[in-house]
Design a protein around this motif. Structure first.
Motif, PDB file in Angstrom:
ATOM      1  N   LYS A 119      73.621  29.428  65.965  1.00  0.00           N
ATOM      2  CA  LYS A 119      73.226  29.802  67.321  1.00  0.00           C
ATOM      3  C   LYS A 119      73.954  28.963  68.372  1.00  0.00           C
ATOM      4  O   LYS A 119      73.953  29.314  69.555  1.00  0.00           O
ATOM      5  CB  LYS A 119      71.712  29.602  67.487  1.00  0.00           C
ATOM      6  CG  LYS A 119      70.851  30.445  66.558  1.00  0.00           C
ATOM      7  CD  LYS A 119      70.747  31.867  67.037  1.00  0.00           C
ATOM      8  CE  LYS A 119      69.719  32.645  66.208  1.00  0.00           C
ATOM      9  NZ  LYS A 119      69.553  34.040  66.661  1.00  0.00           N
ATOM     10  N   ASP A 180      66.285  31.327  75.887  1.00  0.00           N
ATOM     11  CA  ASP A 180      65.099  32.098  75.497  1.00  0.00           C
ATOM     12  C   ASP A 180      65.507  33.360  74.760  1.00  0.00           C
ATOM     13  O   ASP A 180      64.902  33.740  73.753  1.00  0.00           O
ATOM     14  CB  ASP A 180      64.275  32.461  76.743  1.00  0.00           C
ATOM     15  CG  ASP A 180      63.452  31.289  77.261  1.00  0.00           C
ATOM     16  OD1 ASP A 180      63.136  30.400  76.439  1.00  0.00           O
ATOM     17  OD2 ASP A 180      63.145  31.256  78.462  1.00  0.00           O
ATOM     18  N   GLU A 181      66.537  34.022  75.261  1.00  0.00           N
ATOM     19  CA  GLU A 181      67.030  35.234  74.599  1.00  0.00           C
ATOM     20  C   GLU A 181      67.810  34.885  73.338  1.00  0.00           C
ATOM     21  O   GLU A 181      67.744  35.607  72.334  1.00  0.00           O
ATOM     22  CB  GLU A 181      67.920  36.015  75.565  1.00  0.00           C
ATOM     23  CG  GLU A 181      68.454  37.322  75.004  1.00  0.00           C
ATOM     24  CD  GLU A 181      69.319  38.071  75.997  1.00  0.00           C
ATOM     25  OE1 GLU A 181      69.936  39.078  75.595  1.00  0.00           O
ATOM     26  OE2 GLU A 181      69.393  37.643  77.170  1.00  0.00           O
ATOM     27  N   GLY A 184      65.123  33.784  70.715  1.00  0.00           N
ATOM     28  CA  GLY A 184      64.116  34.817  70.498  1.00  0.00           C
ATOM     29  C   GLY A 184      62.755  34.253  70.151  1.00  0.00           C
ATOM     30  O   GLY A 184      62.241  33.345  70.810  1.00  0.00           O
ATOM     31  N   ASP A 185      62.166  34.806  69.081  1.00  0.00           N
ATOM     32  CA  ASP A 185      60.817  34.390  68.689  1.00  0.00           C
ATOM     33  C   ASP A 185      60.820  33.166  67.766  1.00  0.00           C
ATOM     34  O   ASP A 185      59.778  32.817  67.204  1.00  0.00           O
ATOM     35  CB  ASP A 185      60.087  35.548  67.989  1.00  0.00           C
ATOM     36  CG  ASP A 185      60.830  36.056  66.757  1.00  0.00           C
ATOM     37  OD1 ASP A 185      61.981  35.605  66.531  1.00  0.00           O
ATOM     38  OD2 ASP A 185      60.275  36.892  66.024  1.00  0.00           O
TER      39      ASP A 185
END
Length: 338
Positions: A119, A180-181, A184-185
């Motif tokens: 990421k 945040d995007e 994600g979760d």
């Protein structure tokens, strides 16, 4: 004529005071006067991977049919070259605990973080400015305050004050830019919540900001994704002659429990895999020439314990990806020389 049969040459013999039949050829797996050219089908037929145990933190598997150089390359890459994300810079705004700032920073740096490395981008230089693409920020705010209605004479610090222990769970993710995007979760968090960072008493506090970046264990151990990564060769035990009944207990006691068993009045090898190859049995003259110990040269029992950044089953595939990238780079460099 070969000096050993194919079965014998695949064994490393364990003597009383030395290891025998170690690799003695310039090229492992090759023997003078014999054809051992590389053959993909032959390699595939001998290669075997078998998972023996898997837990949320550890993996044990067998890797069979490769040379020690390949097995050791995977082990070293898992330890030192599989990338993770760890705390690199700690900005301490206030620290009134008894732990010095530099010690606090070191303890925070060693906390494993559950952040998928793919990421984030790896910084090209240490001085590269932080962005939401290469840095994750955590905030740490911990205060120790006296509880209300504490009983007179109470001595338990946990009942007198709140926030006595600063744990890794006190780290709070501070999103920057589009993170945040991006996450994600599954927002970044410590891989283990109950790691003790510091202890405090009434009125003390720690306020800090942590910047985390991507790196590899070769640069610092905090980026290593494993607690341990090791392998051992599969033990072999050959009982060459019957052991007298009066010596059964003594012979069995020379090995860890479950390795040797009595069946039908005779001693048999029940599970050589459990043997630690301590060579205790070779110390006793009464067992001389009655047992032969060894290890299978191309049968590796791997044990990998994740530090929390990856699931155990993900570590070896990640190491293989790194190894393949190295091979591609060597191939490109070789082609450039032609």
């Amino acid at each position: 004529m070969p000096a050993h049969t194919p079965a014998d040459r695949n064994l490393v013999r364990i003597g009383k005071e030395r290891v025998e039949s170690v690799s003695a050829t310039d090229f492992p797996g090759h023997h003078p006067g014999e054809s051992h050219h590389w053959d993909l089908d032959h390699f595939r037929s001998n290669l075997r991977v078998q998972v023996n145990s898997l837990s949320p933190t550890a993996l044990e598997f067998d890797l069979v049919g490769v040379d020690a150089s390949v097995a050791n390359a995977l082990r070293r890459i898992v330890i030192a070259e599989v990338p993770t994300v760890a705390v690199e810079n700690v900005y301490v705004w206030n620290n009134t605990s008894i732990i010095q700032d530099e010690v606090l920073a070191q303890r925070l740096g060693l906390i494993p973080l559950a952040i998928h490395p793919r990421k984030l981008d790896m910084k090209k230089t240490p001085d590269e400015p932080p962005t939401d693409l290469n840095t994750v920020v955590f905030s740490l705010i911990a205060r120790c305050e006296r509880r209300k209605d504490v009983k007179k004479g109470e001595t338990d610090p946990h009942k007198i004050w709140s926030g006595v222990e600063v744990l890794s769970s006190n780290l709070s993710f501070s999103s920057r830019g589009g993170q945040d995007e991006l996450f994600g979760d599954r927002p970044p968090k410590p891989a283990i919540d109950d790691i003790l960072v510091a202890k405090m008493r009434g009125g003390q506090e720690i306020v800090a900001e942590l910047h985390c970046v991507k790196g590899i264990g070769k640069d610092h151990a905090k980026w290593s994704p494993v607690a341990t990564a090791s392998y051992r060769l599969l033990p072999t035990i050959d009982i060459l002659a019957d052991i007298p009944p009066e010596l059964h207990s003594k012979f069995e006691a020379c090995f860890p429990p479950g390795v040797i068993e009595q069946r039908g009045g005779r001693l048999v090898v029940a599970n050589a895999r459990r043997d630690t190859v301590s060579r205790e049995v070779l110390r006793h003259p009464e067992f001389e020439d009655k047992v032969k110990l060894g290890r299978v040269r191309d049968h590796f029992i791997f044990s990998v314990e994740s530090a929390g950044q990856y699931r155990p089953e993900e570590l070896v595939p990640e190491a293989i990806d790194v190894l393949l990238a190295k091979i591609r780079m060597v191939r490109e460099c070789a082609r450039a020389l032609l």
